[in-house]
Design a protein around this motif. Sequence first.
Motif, short mmCIF file in Angstrom:
data_model
loop_
_atom_site.label_atom_id
_atom_site.label_comp_id
_atom_site.label_asym_id
_atom_site.label_seq_id
_atom_site.Cartn_x
_atom_site.Cartn_y
_atom_site.Cartn_z
N PRO A 1 3.67 1.86 5.05
CA PRO A 1 2.30 1.32 4.90
C PRO A 1 2.32 -0.20 4.81
O PRO A 1 3.33 -0.80 4.41
N ALA A 2 1.18 -0.80 5.17
CA ALA A 2 1.08 -2.26 5.18
C ALA A 2 1.58 -2.86 3.86
O ALA A 2 1.36 -2.29 2.79
N PHE A 3 2.28 -3.99 3.93
CA PHE A 3 2.73 -4.65 2.70
C PHE A 3 2.76 -6.16 2.86
O PHE A 3 2.75 -6.69 3.97
N LYS B 1 0.88 -1.17 0.00
CA LYS B 1 0.00 0.00 0.00
C LYS B 1 0.91 1.22 0.00
O LYS B 1 2.11 1.11 0.26
N GLY B 2 0.33 2.38 -0.22
CA GLY B 2 1.14 3.58 -0.18
C GLY B 2 1.57 4.00 -1.57
O GLY B 2 0.83 3.79 -2.53
N VAL B 3 2.75 4.55 -1.65
CA VAL B 3 3.15 5.26 -2.86
C VAL B 3 4.37 4.60 -3.49
O VAL B 3 5.37 4.38 -2.82
N VAL C 1 2.97 -7.58 6.66
CA VAL C 1 3.57 -6.69 7.66
C VAL C 1 2.73 -5.41 7.74
O VAL C 1 2.33 -4.86 6.73
N ARG C 2 2.48 -5.01 8.97
CA ARG C 2 1.67 -3.82 9.21
C ARG C 2 2.31 -3.05 10.34
O ARG C 2 2.64 -3.63 11.37
#
Lengths: 431, 170
Positions: A332-334, A261-263, A355-356
């Motif tokens: 961010p969570a991945f 998630k994220g950029v 992972v969070r």
Amino acid sequence: MAPSRGFLRLWHTPLRPSIIPITRLSSQRFYQTFTEDLANPTKKVQSYVSSSSDPYLNLSIEDHILQKSSPDSTILFLYTNRPCVVIGRNQNPWLEVNLRLLNAATAASDVSYHIKSEPPAIGNVDLVRRRSGGGTVFHDEGNVNWSITCPRSDFTRDKHAEMVVRALRKLGVERARVNERHDIVLDLGEKKHAVDAQDTHQTPYTVEEGDPRRPLKVSGSAYKLTRGRALHHGTALVASPNLHIIGQYLKSPAKEYIEAKGVESVSSPITNMGLENSAFEKGVQDAFATMYATTGSAPVIETVGKEYLNIPEIKKGYDELLTPDWLFAQTPAFKLRFREQNAPNMGPPNIDMSVRHGIIESCSLENVSDDTNRKLMGTKLLDVKDWKVLLRELLGKDKEPSAKGVHDAAGTTLQRLLPIPDVPSRNEEHL
Amino acid sequence: MAARYAAARAVRQLASAAPRRASPFVCQRWQPAQIERRLFSVSSALKEKKYTEDHEWIETSADGKTVTLGISEYAAKALGDVVYIELPEVGLEVGAGEVIGAVESVKSASDILTPIGAKVVEINGTLEKTPGNINKDPEGDAWIAKLEPTGEPEGKIMSKKEYDAFTEDA
């Protein structure tokens, strides 16, 4: 009579070092009034340059400007960092950065994990997570960072990139323009019909989309918006000596296995502007003064530096940027999903891990005991010094060679894909 | 626990140099009696959706116990395509004017501020998977958090009509 080029060169070389003691002196004098000056509503236009190459300090001074400056002021800040990789606020360092190269100069013990390329010989490179959005960039002594803090109501994503383009064109870089991603690029086409010289979004060298002569990026932008204020900062590859190795630092071995998630960064071909740092700085300062000539009186350019760490808020911001939680747990969570492509049955075991907030939420290492998988859940990535050692520990006294082999194989893969680098320590001599 | 602490710290870092009153963490540790703290009954004026100068909205629930917070349509439009939303952790206590989260769009990280001192009681977890929803329905389904107020709103609070006039001027 004009001095010869040889004389000019002699004249230029000692100029910079001789300036440093003077600017240091002045910055020592001014740090006590820095916060006051920023908040002073009559100082509508201010201009600063940093004498420090510490990325954590420069970003913290910049954040202090954003937080403390008066609501309708506009402030320019220029700084140049020692070699570092800077990720965006909501990015994943394991996905964006070849983390094991960062400490390559000192981490000689790491050879057992086969770094494929030679470690580039530029010494240690810091990992930095900035507070603004956007993608990952590489900084070094040939990259000048420019930043503008202004009222949010005046803010557009392009206006200050346009200011820098005006500065560049005045310095003779006539191929420079702002592109649709708010970056500054150099056009590579042959000169065509003239375009409006005031148009900062095209040049006579602009080519059609799809042309193989893709423009080269020289400056990227990122933004932070808060409480009616907007910060726009950008890199400027003025004369980086490291263009040929930047790509190695920004290529992660885990990229194809991480779903995050994220950029995610968008990579672009880059080049240097081919200017002296000081010429670029002067050019941007002049363009800034011209742009805001009617807003307030012409700014005196103040130098800031390491003494500014004495300002408690700057020290606090500095310490925060160096915390492992900010660098890694802010990710961010991945999900990590590893499958050996070449030898599916013989290679290392499959790995599935989510992972969070930097903590393992679920974990399935193929062929590894349920017990080990269970124990890994809830582990903080930051607490893992070496995956192989950790998995051996979790295996415990079970000495069966096959179990050991599987644990080692999983550990080696994890060490390659999710290394936990040493967190940069505060090093006074770098300041 | 560690996760909550890390996330709370991350949110706190958002507000790094912002002026703040007592730290919510200190409160938690030093004043356990606060658990039974008096719930502020929110004045009737707040029951209609209100807007801030930083482009957040708040709306009080029918029973008056919680306040829902989100970002305005104007803000969502100005931000462009949202790619990530940093949500607060449930249980986080924040003061009025403090940062409660952040939105990333087009290379920009924008702070979300709360105009009211509060404890976070619920977050809109769907935004983690589909942050783009905030561009579709920022004042409806894509709310950010539900809060239990610990005080009255601070700063300028506007009605829909006042806010529309405010954004027209901007």
